[in-house]
Design an enzyme around this catalytic site. Structure first.
Site, short mmCIF file in Angstrom:
data_model
loop_
_atom_site.label_atom_id
_atom_site.label_comp_id
_atom_site.label_asym_id
_atom_site.label_seq_id
_atom_site.Cartn_x
_atom_site.Cartn_y
_atom_site.Cartn_z
N TYR A 50 0.83 -1.21 0.00
CA TYR A 50 0.00 0.00 0.00
C TYR A 50 0.86 1.26 0.00
O TYR A 50 1.81 1.40 0.77
CB TYR A 50 -0.92 0.03 1.23
CG TYR A 50 -1.63 1.36 1.38
CD1 TYR A 50 -2.68 1.70 0.53
CD2 TYR A 50 -1.22 2.30 2.33
CE1 TYR A 50 -3.31 2.93 0.62
CE2 TYR A 50 -1.85 3.53 2.43
CZ TYR A 50 -2.90 3.83 1.58
OH TYR A 50 -3.52 5.05 1.68
N HIS A 104 -3.82 16.43 -3.51
CA HIS A 104 -4.15 16.66 -2.10
C HIS A 104 -3.86 18.09 -1.66
O HIS A 104 -4.19 18.46 -0.52
CB HIS A 104 -3.37 15.67 -1.22
CG HIS A 104 -3.91 14.27 -1.26
ND1 HIS A 104 -4.29 13.65 -2.41
CD2 HIS A 104 -4.14 13.36 -0.26
CE1 HIS A 104 -4.72 12.43 -2.15
NE2 HIS A 104 -4.65 12.22 -0.85
N ASN A 113 1.54 12.43 5.13
CA ASN A 113 0.69 11.62 6.01
C ASN A 113 1.16 11.75 7.46
O ASN A 113 2.16 11.14 7.85
CB ASN A 113 0.73 10.17 5.53
CG ASN A 113 -0.43 9.34 6.04
OD1 ASN A 113 -0.40 8.13 5.98
ND2 ASN A 113 -1.46 9.98 6.54
N TYR A 135 -14.96 35.20 45.10
CA TYR A 135 -14.31 34.00 44.55
C TYR A 135 -13.24 34.34 43.52
O TYR A 135 -12.26 33.62 43.38
CB TYR A 135 -15.34 33.09 43.88
CG TYR A 135 -16.32 32.43 44.83
CD1 TYR A 135 -16.23 32.59 46.21
CD2 TYR A 135 -17.35 31.64 44.33
CE1 TYR A 135 -17.13 31.98 47.06
CE2 TYR A 135 -18.26 31.03 45.17
CZ TYR A 135 -18.15 31.21 46.54
OH TYR A 135 -19.05 30.60 47.37
N ARG A 184 -10.32 35.01 45.89
CA ARG A 184 -10.04 33.98 46.89
C ARG A 184 -9.75 32.62 46.25
O ARG A 184 -8.96 31.82 46.78
CB ARG A 184 -11.24 33.85 47.83
CG ARG A 184 -10.96 33.07 49.08
CD ARG A 184 -12.18 32.67 49.89
NE ARG A 184 -13.37 33.48 49.66
CZ ARG A 184 -14.60 33.07 49.97
NH1 ARG A 184 -14.78 31.88 50.51
NH2 ARG A 184 -15.64 33.83 49.75
N PHE A 205 -1.58 7.89 12.04
CA PHE A 205 -1.89 9.21 11.46
C PHE A 205 -3.12 9.85 12.09
O PHE A 205 -3.41 11.02 11.85
CB PHE A 205 -2.13 9.06 9.96
CG PHE A 205 -3.13 7.98 9.62
CD1 PHE A 205 -4.48 8.15 9.87
CD2 PHE A 205 -2.71 6.78 9.09
CE1 PHE A 205 -5.39 7.15 9.59
CE2 PHE A 205 -3.61 5.76 8.80
CZ PHE A 205 -4.96 5.95 9.05
N GLU A 244 -11.97 6.40 5.18
CA GLU A 244 -11.55 7.16 6.36
C GLU A 244 -12.82 7.62 7.08
O GLU A 244 -13.25 8.77 6.98
CB GLU A 244 -10.66 8.33 5.92
CG GLU A 244 -9.40 7.83 5.21
CD GLU A 244 -8.75 8.87 4.30
OE1 GLU A 244 -9.22 10.02 4.30
OE2 GLU A 244 -7.79 8.51 3.60
#
Length: 649
Positions: free
Chosen positions: A159, A189, A302, A390, A393, A439, A524
């Site tokens: 792959y 991409h 990646n 508060y 404090r 990834f 994905e």
């Protein structure tokens, strides 16, 4: 032969120059000739010598006088922009953006993929260091590349090396097209949108990707890795849009843009050129575009480096503002004539969260009346007030958990910085590649969502303290901290600004990592949305810095109404620091520059640097005795030392 790169409208033109005693006007006319030659209609220019234009350097955008000689105002391979009269600035031209603070560093950081920290990474982004890799890292890179070359030579189906990607994982690619496969991957991409990352953030992104590749599990070639290092050291930085990653499979879009520039395509920035075509920027620095070998495109794009590099900046800035928030709150407490009893160490040893104990100790180190006498504290020693609101404090409890969250997030970011996060992983010692899911950006995404939520609380509580400073019924000071109220509005709208930033943060603190959208044809099918987690965490931190800058301004203005009384020595030093950049508010004036000036003090950690010596000294002189507390209790000091009692008012 000397030459120059000239940008006209949508074109970058290389213009050789045999005689540098020629004028800038000559250079402009030569560039226009080449521009007109490339256009069917001469680019709409009818008469060359009648065309009026201005020329400016890309670096700094400084205008050049047409009558100056080239040798007097330009250097060989400089980049210039030619703007024709009547044109608007070309939409293709992105001006130079100053930002990298040290463009020509001499010191180096050696990367091995295992020891880089978030602090180192931010310093690399600022341009404080150049990069080299260790010999051991080089050896690992060579070994993993040798394995990949054997896989290709043996025609194995693996792959991302000899197959397509994502939905196309079962498509086997011929050996003759493996280079094209990797180039197509990067080009397709590179689909991000939005403004480019700043030069500092792009340097961080590139440095982090180099660090991950140096681990030796990605299969990158030594030649490509060293080309990336050369680009980093020359500050040749790709155009990387800030939007487009879903955080799994890694930060594909931004890392693709990062790789695209290194291939000599798309845009690039350098201190010398500003923004220009990548091939020209690389050429101007004597660099060649990288040529991708099998798997190298995948190795470059990646991973979680966009999330992690932005996260490193966010966590470093969060840490800086968190410790300064304690100092600012202590000053506000003094102005509002609060009590320090709530910071007694015995109280906090009964609830021994590390951050809570640390914050309480900082308050004591700044406010302890035995160590640092305060005339303001003495003026209300015998008042009938029992306890404070508060927002004063409970600072150890509220600020404390922010500190603990920052530590938690920093640990995750530092682990991620030194993690191999691409796919498949190349195990040279085992002689195989293995597909996995490193990834996936869920770790940094979740951590940065936590960070935003925790750091926001510093602004939330600060805004309430600003309200108390500005409200005369709560502060016993003039309304909005100004004389002649009505004629002057003082800090009225500065408080509104703080409130608006806190309100924005409430929306930004919605966790992005609770969302997921299936992508890549359901291959994905779960993603982290970590890119947005990182970007909004940075926005939250910036808002927190700005709110605390307003509080610091307001507290120092409150001091003016308590004079001639003086506060403790460390807090007087903080006051003096602020007054070195912002004068007291006598009557209304333009306030934004004051806020920005104090914001810059916080960014540069100058407030912390002024107070830190007093905090450190207190730690060594006031040491609590040992007590049987939880094993998880946080101890800043020696447990065996006797405790000196201090008076707290």
């Amino acid at each position: 032969m000397p030459g120059f790169t000239v940008h006209i409208r949508d074109e970058w033109l290389a213009v050789p120059c045999r005689d540098t005693t020629n004028t800038i006007r000559w250079l402009g006319l030569e560039a226009l000739k080449r521009y007109m030659k490339n256009k069917p209609d001469n680019g709409g220019i009818t008469a060359l010598h009648d065309t009026r234009f201005v020329v400016r350097r890309c670096q700094g955008l400084s205008l050049l006088d047409a009558d100056d000689t080239i040798e007097d105002v330009l250097e060989d391979n400089d980049f210039v922009e030619l703007a024709i009269e009547g044109d608007t600035m070309s939409p293709d031209f992105i001006p130079y953006e100053p930002g990298v603070s040290h463009l020509y560093p001499c010191a180096y950081i050696s990367l091995d993929g295992n020891s880089l920290t978030s602090t180192d990474l931010v310093n690399l982004g600022r341009g404080l260091y150049k990069i080299k890799v260790t010999p051991e890292a080089d050896r690992k890179v060579v070994k993993s590349r040798e394995l990949l070359d054997r896989i290709v030579k043996e025609n194995k189906v693996v792959y991302g090396i000899t197959t397509g990607f994502g939905k196309f994982a079962r498509t086997v690619i011929p050996v003759s097209k493996l280079k094209e496969l990797q180039e197509n991957l990067v080009r397709s991409h590179s689909a991000g949108v939005g403004n480019p990352l700043s030069p500092e953030r792009t340097r961080m992104l590139l440095a982090l990707r180099i660090n991950v590749l140096a681990k030796g599990y990605s299969g990158i070639s030594p030649e490509t890795l060293h080309a990336m290092i050369q680009a980093f050291n020359a500050s040749c930085l790709s155009f990387v849009p800030e939007k487009g990653t879903v955080g799994a499979s890694g930060d594909l879009a931004p890392l693709s843009h990062l790789a695209l520039g290194l291939m000599g395509e798309g845009k690039m920035w350098s201190p010398k050129s500003g923004w220009a075509d990548a091939k020209y920027v690389l050429e101007a620095h004597g660099l060649k575009p990288i040529s991708l070998r099998p798997k190298e495109g995948l190795a470059l794009i990646n991973g979680t480096q966009m999330i992690t590099s932005l996260g490193a900046e966010a966590v470093e800035r969060a840490q800086a503002i968190a410790r300064q928030a304690d100092i600012i709150a202590a000053l506000t407490l003094e102005v509002l004539k609060g009590t320090t009893k709530a910071f007694d160490s015995d109280i906090h040893l009964l609830r021994p969260h590390p951050g809570q104990i640390e914050v309480a100790q900082r308050f004591r180190s700044l406010l302890d009346s035995d160590h640092h006498p305060s005339q303001i504290a003495e003026s209300h020693r015998f008042c009938d007030r029992v306890q404070d609101a508060y927002t004063m404090r409970c600072c150890p409890q509220v600020h404390g958990v922010t500190n603990d969250t920052i530590t938690f997030v920093q640990n995750i970011i530092n682990t991620e910085i030194n993690s191999a996060t691409d796919n498949p992983m190349v195990f040279a010692e085992r002689g195989e590649t293995i597909s996995g899911g490193n990834f996936h950006g869920e770790y940094p995404a979740k951590a940065l969502d936590f960070l935003a939520i925790a750091v926001h609380e510093l602004a939330s509580i600060s805004e309430r303290r600003i309200e108390r400073l500005c409200n005369p019924s709560l502060s016993e000071l003039p309304a909005f901290l100004v004389n002649e109220g009505g004629l002057n509005s003082g800090f009225m709208i500065a408080h509104c600004t703080a409130a608006s930033l806190v309100s924005e943060n409430k929306v930004l603190c919605h966790p992005s990592s609770v969302d997921s959208l299936s992508t890549s044809a359901a291959t994905e099918d779960h993603v982290s949305m970590g890119g947005w987690a990182a970007r909004k965490a940075l926005r939250v931190v910036e808002h927190v810095e700005q709110v605390l800058a307003i509080e610091l301004l307001a507290a120092c203005q409150g001091i003016e109404f308590l004079r001639p009384l003086r506060t403790t020595t460390p807090l007087e030093k903080v006051y003096e620091l602020v007054r070195s950049v912002v004068k007291p508010w006598i009557k209304d004036r333009f306030m934004s520059p004051d806020i920005e000036a104090v914001h810059r003090l916080l960014l540069d950690q100058k407030v912390w640097n002024v107070a830190k010596p007093y905090i450190d000294k207190y730690k060594t002189e006031y040491i609590p005795e040992s007590r049987p507390v939880s094993p998880t209790a946080f101890s800043l000091d020696s447990p065996a030392a006797p405790r000196k009692r201090v008076r707290l008012e």
